[in-house]
Design a protein around this motif. Sequence first.
Motif, PDB file in Angstrom:
ATOM      1  N   GLU A  55       0.844  -1.197   0.000  1.00 46.19           N
ATOM      2  CA  GLU A  55       0.000   0.000   0.000  1.00 46.19           C
ATOM      3  C   GLU A  55       0.874   1.240   0.000  1.00 46.19           C
ATOM      4  O   GLU A  55       2.094   1.174   0.232  1.00 46.19           O
ATOM      5  CB  GLU A  55      -0.899   0.007   1.234  1.00 46.19           C
ATOM      6  CG  GLU A  55      -0.114   0.035   2.541  1.00 46.19           C
ATOM      7  CD  GLU A  55      -1.010   0.001   3.763  1.00 46.19           C
ATOM      8  OE1 GLU A  55      -2.074   0.662   3.732  1.00 46.19           O
ATOM      9  OE2 GLU A  55      -0.653  -0.668   4.748  1.00 46.19           O
ATOM     10  N   LEU A  56       0.248   2.378  -0.255  1.00 47.75           N
ATOM     11  CA  LEU A  56       0.930   3.662  -0.202  1.00 47.75           C
ATOM     12  C   LEU A  56       0.666   4.322   1.144  1.00 47.75           C
ATOM     13  O   LEU A  56      -0.462   4.299   1.649  1.00 47.75           O
ATOM     14  CB  LEU A  56       0.426   4.581  -1.322  1.00 47.75           C
ATOM     15  CG  LEU A  56       0.724   4.145  -2.753  1.00 47.75           C
ATOM     16  CD1 LEU A  56       0.131   5.153  -3.730  1.00 47.75           C
ATOM     17  CD2 LEU A  56       2.220   4.000  -2.985  1.00 47.75           C
ATOM     18  N   LEU A  57       1.720   4.905   1.719  1.00 49.90           N
ATOM     19  CA  LEU A  57       1.606   5.657   2.961  1.00 49.90           C
ATOM     20  C   LEU A  57       1.799   7.128   2.649  1.00 49.90           C
ATOM     21  O   LEU A  57       2.852   7.526   2.145  1.00 49.90           O
ATOM     22  CB  LEU A  57       2.667   5.201   3.969  1.00 49.90           C
ATOM     23  CG  LEU A  57       2.690   3.719   4.353  1.00 49.90           C
ATOM     24  CD1 LEU A  57       3.811   3.459   5.355  1.00 49.90           C
ATOM     25  CD2 LEU A  57       1.349   3.285   4.921  1.00 49.90           C
ATOM     26  N   GLN A  58       0.771   7.924   2.908  1.00 52.48           N
ATOM     27  CA  GLN A  58       0.876   9.365   2.646  1.00 52.48           C
ATOM     28  C   GLN A  58       1.888   9.984   3.599  1.00 52.48           C
ATOM     29  O   GLN A  58       1.838   9.752   4.817  1.00 52.48           O
ATOM     30  CB  GLN A  58      -0.490  10.038   2.813  1.00 52.48           C
ATOM     31  CG  GLN A  58      -0.543  11.466   2.337  1.00 52.48           C
ATOM     32  CD  GLN A  58      -0.385  11.585   0.815  1.00 52.48           C
ATOM     33  OE1 GLN A  58      -0.887  10.750   0.071  1.00 52.48           O
ATOM     34  NE2 GLN A  58       0.297  12.642   0.383  1.00 52.48           N
ATOM     35  N   LEU A  59       2.813  10.772   3.069  1.00 49.04           N
ATOM     36  CA  LEU A  59       3.866  11.365   3.877  1.00 49.04           C
ATOM     37  C   LEU A  59       3.536  12.810   4.222  1.00 49.04           C
ATOM     38  O   LEU A  59       3.200  13.603   3.339  1.00 49.04           O
ATOM     39  CB  LEU A  59       5.205  11.312   3.135  1.00 49.04           C
ATOM     40  CG  LEU A  59       5.726   9.914   2.772  1.00 49.04           C
ATOM     41  CD1 LEU A  59       7.023  10.030   1.977  1.00 49.04           C
ATOM     42  CD2 LEU A  59       5.934   9.065   4.023  1.00 49.04           C
ATOM     43  N   GLU A  60       3.652  13.132   5.513  1.00 46.99           N
ATOM     44  CA  GLU A  60       3.559  14.518   5.950  1.00 46.99           C
ATOM     45  C   GLU A  60       4.951  15.141   5.864  1.00 46.99           C
ATOM     46  O   GLU A  60       5.939  14.463   5.585  1.00 46.99           O
ATOM     47  CB  GLU A  60       3.013  14.576   7.377  1.00 46.99           C
ATOM     48  CG  GLU A  60       1.656  13.908   7.561  1.00 46.99           C
ATOM     49  CD  GLU A  60       0.551  14.553   6.725  1.00 46.99           C
ATOM     50  OE1 GLU A  60       0.668  15.766   6.425  1.00 46.99           O
ATOM     51  OE2 GLU A  60      -0.405  13.841   6.369  1.00 46.99           O
ATOM     52  N   VAL A  61       5.030  16.418   6.147  1.00 43.56           N
ATOM     53  CA  VAL A  61       6.295  17.142   5.996  1.00 43.56           C
ATOM     54  C   VAL A  61       7.408  16.525   6.839  1.00 43.56           C
ATOM     55  O   VAL A  61       8.561  16.436   6.417  1.00 43.56           O
ATOM     56  CB  VAL A  61       6.110  18.628   6.373  1.00 43.56           C
ATOM     57  CG1 VAL A  61       7.441  19.354   6.346  1.00 43.56           C
ATOM     58  CG2 VAL A  61       5.115  19.298   5.428  1.00 43.56           C
ATOM     59  N   ASP A  62       7.073  16.075   8.050  1.00 44.41           N
ATOM     60  CA  ASP A  62       8.091  15.551   8.954  1.00 44.41           C
ATOM     61  C   ASP A  62       8.214  14.029   8.904  1.00 44.41           C
ATOM     62  O   ASP A  62       8.875  13.422   9.746  1.00 44.41           O
ATOM     63  CB  ASP A  62       7.825  16.006  10.393  1.00 44.41           C
ATOM     64  CG  ASP A  62       6.430  15.619  10.880  1.00 44.41           C
ATOM     65  OD1 ASP A  62       5.620  15.141  10.045  1.00 44.41           O
ATOM     66  OD2 ASP A  62       6.154  15.787  12.081  1.00 44.41           O
ATOM     67  N   ASP A  63       7.586  13.376   7.923  1.00 45.22           N
ATOM     68  CA  ASP A  63       7.705  11.920   7.771  1.00 45.22           C
ATOM     69  C   ASP A  63       8.935  11.599   6.929  1.00 45.22           C
ATOM     70  O   ASP A  63       9.025  12.004   5.760  1.00 45.22           O
ATOM     71  CB  ASP A  63       6.457  11.337   7.101  1.00 45.22           C
ATOM     72  CG  ASP A  63       5.251  11.330   8.021  1.00 45.22           C
ATOM     73  OD1 ASP A  63       5.456  11.301   9.256  1.00 45.22           O
ATOM     74  OD2 ASP A  63       4.120  11.363   7.515  1.00 45.22           O
ATOM     75  N   THR A  64       9.860  10.883   7.514  1.00 41.95           N
ATOM     76  CA  THR A  64      11.122  10.560   6.856  1.00 41.95           C
ATOM     77  C   THR A  64      11.485   9.105   7.151  1.00 41.95           C
ATOM     78  O   THR A  64      10.877   8.473   8.026  1.00 41.95           O
ATOM     79  CB  THR A  64      12.251  11.454   7.394  1.00 41.95           C
ATOM     80  OG1 THR A  64      12.429  11.171   8.801  1.00 41.95           O
ATOM     81  CG2 THR A  64      11.942  12.927   7.197  1.00 41.95           C
ATOM     82  N   PRO A  65      12.488   8.556   6.461  1.00 41.03           N
ATOM     83  CA  PRO A  65      12.965   7.220   6.845  1.00 41.03           C
ATOM     84  C   PRO A  65      13.383   7.168   8.311  1.00 41.03           C
ATOM     85  O   PRO A  65      13.135   6.173   9.002  1.00 41.03           O
ATOM     86  CB  PRO A  65      14.156   6.999   5.906  1.00 41.03           C
ATOM     87  CG  PRO A  65      13.826   7.815   4.690  1.00 41.03           C
ATOM     88  CD  PRO A  65      13.147   9.030   5.219  1.00 41.03           C
ATOM     89  N   GLU A  66      13.996   8.249   8.813  1.00 41.11           N
ATOM     90  CA  GLU A  66      14.417   8.282  10.216  1.00 41.11           C
ATOM     91  C   GLU A  66      13.228   8.182  11.162  1.00 41.11           C
ATOM     92  O   GLU A  66      13.263   7.425  12.141  1.00 41.11           O
ATOM     93  CB  GLU A  66      15.191   9.572  10.514  1.00 41.11           C
ATOM     94  CG  GLU A  66      16.553   9.665   9.839  1.00 41.11           C
ATOM     95  CD  GLU A  66      16.481  10.275   8.444  1.00 41.11           C
ATOM     96  OE1 GLU A  66      17.555  10.571   7.884  1.00 41.11           O
ATOM     97  OE2 GLU A  66      15.362  10.433   7.918  1.00 41.11           O
ATOM     98  N   SER A  67      12.177   8.936  10.894  1.00 38.65           N
ATOM     99  CA  SER A  67      11.015   8.923  11.787  1.00 38.65           C
ATOM    100  C   SER A  67      10.266   7.597  11.697  1.00 38.65           C
ATOM    101  O   SER A  67       9.745   7.099  12.704  1.00 38.65           O
ATOM    102  CB  SER A  67      10.077  10.098  11.472  1.00 38.65           C
ATOM    103  OG  SER A  67       9.495   9.972  10.175  1.00 38.65           O
ATOM    104  N   TYR A  68      10.211   7.012  10.498  1.00 39.47           N
ATOM    105  CA  TYR A  68       9.560   5.708  10.345  1.00 39.47           C
ATOM    106  C   TYR A  68      10.312   4.650  11.141  1.00 39.47           C
ATOM    107  O   TYR A  68       9.708   3.855  11.864  1.00 39.47           O
ATOM    108  CB  TYR A  68       9.515   5.333   8.864  1.00 39.47           C
ATOM    109  CG  TYR A  68       8.810   4.023   8.571  1.00 39.47           C
ATOM    110  CD1 TYR A  68       7.456   3.992   8.239  1.00 39.47           C
ATOM    111  CD2 TYR A  68       9.491   2.810   8.622  1.00 39.47           C
ATOM    112  CE1 TYR A  68       6.808   2.794   7.966  1.00 39.47           C
ATOM    113  CE2 TYR A  68       8.853   1.606   8.357  1.00 39.47           C
ATOM    114  CZ  TYR A  68       7.512   1.603   8.024  1.00 39.47           C
ATOM    115  OH  TYR A  68       6.880   0.399   7.769  1.00 39.47           O
ATOM    116  N   LEU A  69      11.646   4.646  11.026  1.00 35.75           N
ATOM    117  CA  LEU A  69      12.457   3.666  11.746  1.00 35.75           C
ATOM    118  C   LEU A  69      12.322   3.847  13.257  1.00 35.75           C
ATOM    119  O   LEU A  69      12.205   2.869  14.005  1.00 35.75           O
ATOM    120  CB  LEU A  69      13.919   3.797  11.324  1.00 35.75           C
ATOM    121  CG  LEU A  69      14.910   2.813  11.966  1.00 35.75           C
ATOM    122  CD1 LEU A  69      14.515   1.377  11.669  1.00 35.75           C
ATOM    123  CD2 LEU A  69      16.321   3.089  11.468  1.00 35.75           C
TER     124      LEU A  69
END
Length: 206
Positions: free
Chosen positions: A91-105
Amino acid sequence: MTLRPRDITDISFEAPEGWYDVETLSEDPRGDWPDRLAATFGGEELRKNLAPALQALQQVLHAEDPSGATQARVFIPFPAEGVITAYQTYELLQLEVDDTPESYLAATDAEAEHREPGYEIRGYRSWRSAHPIGELVGFTHLTALDDEEAGDALLEQRVVFAIFPVGAAQAVQLVFRSAFIGGFDDMVEDTQEIAESVRVSLGEAA
Protein backbone atom coordinates in the motif's frame (compact mmCIF):
# COMPACT_ATOMS: atom_id res chain seq x y z
CA MET A 1 13.57 26.48 -5.47
CA THR A 2 12.03 23.49 -3.69
CA LEU A 3 10.26 20.99 -5.89
CA ARG A 4 6.92 19.81 -4.55
CA PRO A 5 6.61 16.05 -4.02
CA ARG A 6 4.64 14.17 -6.65
CA ASP A 7 2.02 11.46 -6.19
CA ILE A 8 2.86 7.86 -6.94
CA THR A 9 0.54 6.77 -9.73
CA ASP A 10 1.76 3.21 -10.25
CA ILE A 11 3.78 0.54 -8.43
CA SER A 12 5.51 -2.41 -10.05
CA PHE A 13 7.81 -5.10 -8.70
CA GLU A 14 9.05 -8.53 -9.54
CA ALA A 15 7.95 -11.67 -7.71
CA PRO A 16 9.46 -15.14 -7.89
CA GLU A 17 7.49 -18.09 -9.19
CA GLY A 18 4.69 -19.11 -6.87
CA TRP A 19 3.26 -15.66 -6.10
CA TYR A 20 -0.31 -14.90 -7.24
CA ASP A 21 -2.41 -11.72 -7.13
CA VAL A 22 -5.23 -11.81 -4.61
CA GLU A 23 -8.66 -10.58 -5.62
CA THR A 24 -10.05 -8.80 -2.57
CA LEU A 25 -13.71 -9.11 -1.67
CA SER A 26 -14.32 -5.67 -3.16
CA GLU A 27 -12.88 -6.94 -6.46
CA ASP A 28 -14.53 -10.36 -6.21
CA PRO A 29 -18.18 -9.72 -5.26
CA ARG A 30 -19.21 -13.23 -6.32
CA GLY A 31 -16.61 -14.71 -3.99
CA ASP A 32 -15.41 -17.27 -6.53
CA TRP A 33 -11.74 -16.23 -6.74
CA PRO A 34 -10.60 -18.90 -4.21
CA ASP A 35 -12.19 -21.66 -6.29
CA ARG A 36 -10.91 -20.22 -9.56
CA LEU A 37 -7.30 -20.00 -8.37
CA ALA A 38 -7.34 -23.36 -6.59
CA ALA A 39 -8.75 -25.04 -9.70
CA THR A 40 -5.71 -23.96 -11.72
CA PHE A 41 -3.49 -26.23 -9.63
CA GLY A 42 -5.16 -29.58 -10.13
CA GLY A 43 -8.05 -31.81 -9.22
CA GLU A 44 -11.12 -31.51 -7.07
CA GLU A 45 -9.44 -32.76 -3.89
CA LEU A 46 -6.77 -30.06 -4.08
CA ARG A 47 -9.41 -27.43 -4.76
CA LYS A 48 -11.34 -28.51 -1.66
CA ASN A 49 -8.21 -28.20 0.48
CA LEU A 50 -6.86 -24.93 -0.84
CA ALA A 51 -9.97 -22.87 -1.62
CA PRO A 52 -11.05 -22.49 2.05
CA ALA A 53 -7.59 -21.15 2.97
CA LEU A 54 -7.79 -18.61 0.14
CA GLN A 55 -11.29 -17.62 1.22
CA ALA A 56 -10.06 -17.12 4.80
CA LEU A 57 -7.25 -14.91 3.49
CA GLN A 58 -9.75 -12.76 1.60
CA GLN A 59 -11.73 -12.31 4.81
CA VAL A 60 -8.62 -11.38 6.82
CA LEU A 61 -7.62 -8.78 4.24
CA HIS A 62 -11.15 -7.37 4.12
CA ALA A 63 -11.26 -7.07 7.93
CA GLU A 64 -7.96 -5.19 7.91
CA ASP A 65 -8.96 -2.86 5.06
CA PRO A 66 -12.62 -2.95 3.95
CA SER A 67 -11.91 -0.24 1.36
CA GLY A 68 -9.84 -2.67 -0.71
CA ALA A 69 -7.08 -0.08 -1.15
CA THR A 70 -4.48 -2.49 0.23
CA GLN A 71 -3.43 -4.93 -2.48
CA ALA A 72 -2.09 -8.41 -1.87
CA ARG A 73 -0.32 -11.43 -3.30
CA VAL A 74 -0.27 -14.96 -1.97
CA PHE A 75 2.69 -17.37 -2.01
CA ILE A 76 1.83 -20.97 -2.92
CA PRO A 77 5.08 -22.67 -4.01
CA PHE A 78 3.81 -26.17 -3.20
CA PRO A 79 0.17 -26.32 -4.38
CA ALA A 80 -0.10 -30.07 -3.80
CA GLU A 81 0.22 -29.48 -0.05
CA GLY A 82 -2.94 -27.39 -0.11
CA VAL A 83 -1.55 -24.64 2.12
CA ILE A 84 -0.62 -20.97 1.83
CA THR A 85 3.07 -20.47 2.61
CA ALA A 86 2.88 -16.68 2.97
CA TYR A 87 1.10 -13.59 1.80
CA GLN A 88 2.15 -10.06 0.99
CA THR A 89 0.25 -6.79 1.23
CA TYR A 90 1.34 -3.51 -0.30
CA GLU A 91 0.00 0.00 0.00
CA LEU A 92 0.93 3.66 -0.20
CA LEU A 93 1.61 5.66 2.96
CA GLN A 94 0.88 9.36 2.65
CA LEU A 95 3.87 11.37 3.88
CA GLU A 96 3.56 14.52 5.95
CA VAL A 97 6.29 17.14 6.00
CA ASP A 98 8.09 15.55 8.95
CA ASP A 99 7.71 11.92 7.77
CA THR A 100 11.12 10.56 6.86
CA PRO A 101 12.96 7.22 6.84
CA GLU A 102 14.42 8.28 10.22
CA SER A 103 11.01 8.92 11.79
CA TYR A 104 9.56 5.71 10.34
CA LEU A 105 12.46 3.67 11.75
CA ALA A 106 12.17 5.36 15.14
CA ALA A 107 8.44 4.60 15.29
CA THR A 108 8.93 0.92 14.45
CA ASP A 109 11.85 0.53 16.86
CA ALA A 110 9.67 1.98 19.62
CA GLU A 111 7.34 -1.02 19.21
CA ALA A 112 10.13 -3.61 19.34
CA GLU A 113 8.99 -5.08 22.66
CA HIS A 114 5.24 -4.55 22.28
CA ARG A 115 3.10 -6.97 24.27
CA GLU A 116 -0.59 -7.15 24.99
CA PRO A 117 -2.99 -9.99 25.82
CA GLY A 118 -2.91 -12.45 22.93
CA TYR A 119 -0.13 -10.63 21.05
CA GLU A 120 3.61 -10.47 21.57
CA ILE A 121 6.56 -9.35 19.43
CA ARG A 122 9.69 -11.50 19.61
CA GLY A 123 13.13 -11.31 17.97
CA TYR A 124 12.74 -7.84 16.50
CA ARG A 125 15.47 -6.34 14.32
CA SER A 126 15.50 -3.44 11.88
CA TRP A 127 17.77 -1.93 9.25
CA ARG A 128 18.03 0.92 6.79
CA SER A 129 19.68 0.91 3.37
CA ALA A 130 19.81 2.61 0.01
CA HIS A 131 17.24 1.55 -2.59
CA PRO A 132 17.45 2.01 -6.39
CA ILE A 133 14.70 4.64 -6.22
CA GLY A 134 15.43 6.17 -2.83
CA GLU A 135 15.77 4.74 0.67
CA LEU A 136 14.52 1.58 2.35
CA VAL A 137 13.66 0.85 5.97
CA GLY A 138 13.08 -2.76 6.91
CA PHE A 139 12.24 -4.70 10.03
CA THR A 140 11.32 -8.24 10.95
CA HIS A 141 10.05 -10.07 14.00
CA LEU A 142 8.12 -13.09 15.15
CA THR A 143 4.58 -12.40 16.28
CA ALA A 144 3.10 -14.74 18.88
CA LEU A 145 -0.68 -14.86 18.55
CA ASP A 146 -2.85 -16.80 20.99
CA ASP A 147 -4.62 -19.72 19.32
CA GLU A 148 -7.65 -20.44 21.49
CA GLU A 149 -8.57 -23.60 19.59
CA ALA A 150 -5.12 -25.16 19.94
CA GLY A 151 -4.56 -23.75 23.42
CA ASP A 152 -1.16 -22.51 22.31
CA ALA A 153 0.54 -19.58 20.57
CA LEU A 154 0.76 -19.32 16.79
CA LEU A 155 4.11 -17.96 15.63
CA GLU A 156 4.08 -15.82 12.52
CA GLN A 157 7.13 -14.19 10.96
CA ARG A 158 6.63 -10.73 9.56
CA VAL A 159 9.00 -8.81 7.31
CA VAL A 160 8.14 -5.19 6.51
CA PHE A 161 9.75 -2.79 4.06
CA ALA A 162 9.02 0.90 3.66
CA ILE A 163 10.48 2.41 0.49
CA PHE A 164 10.82 6.18 0.22
CA PRO A 165 11.18 7.13 -3.47
CA VAL A 166 13.00 10.38 -4.17
CA GLY A 167 10.53 13.18 -4.90
CA ALA A 168 7.42 11.14 -3.96
CA ALA A 169 4.56 12.26 -1.74
CA GLN A 170 4.05 8.70 -0.52
CA ALA A 171 6.11 5.77 0.70
CA VAL A 172 5.49 2.22 -0.50
CA GLN A 173 5.00 -0.28 2.33
CA LEU A 174 5.31 -4.02 1.74
CA VAL A 175 4.36 -6.47 4.49
CA PHE A 176 5.14 -10.20 4.26
CA ARG A 177 3.62 -12.69 6.71
CA SER A 178 4.22 -16.40 7.08
CA ALA A 179 3.27 -18.99 9.68
CA PHE A 180 4.61 -21.83 7.50
CA ILE A 181 7.91 -23.10 8.89
CA GLY A 182 10.41 -23.91 6.14
CA GLY A 183 8.59 -21.98 3.45
CA PHE A 184 11.66 -19.83 2.75
CA ASP A 185 15.40 -20.48 2.75
CA ASP A 186 15.72 -17.04 4.37
CA MET A 187 12.50 -15.04 4.53
CA VAL A 188 14.23 -11.67 4.99
CA GLU A 189 16.65 -12.23 2.13
CA ASP A 190 14.02 -13.66 -0.21
CA THR A 191 11.52 -10.87 0.40
CA GLN A 192 14.17 -8.13 0.25
CA GLU A 193 14.84 -9.20 -3.34
CA ILE A 194 11.21 -8.38 -4.09
CA ALA A 195 11.44 -5.06 -2.25
CA GLU A 196 14.60 -4.10 -4.14
CA SER A 197 12.73 -4.55 -7.44
CA VAL A 198 10.02 -2.00 -6.58
CA ARG A 199 9.68 0.78 -9.11
CA VAL A 200 7.15 3.64 -9.14
CA SER A 201 5.71 6.12 -11.59
CA LEU A 202 5.20 9.70 -10.42
CA GLY A 203 2.41 11.98 -11.54
CA GLU A 204 1.57 15.58 -10.80
CA ALA A 205 2.77 17.43 -7.71
CA ALA A 206 0.74 16.52 -4.61
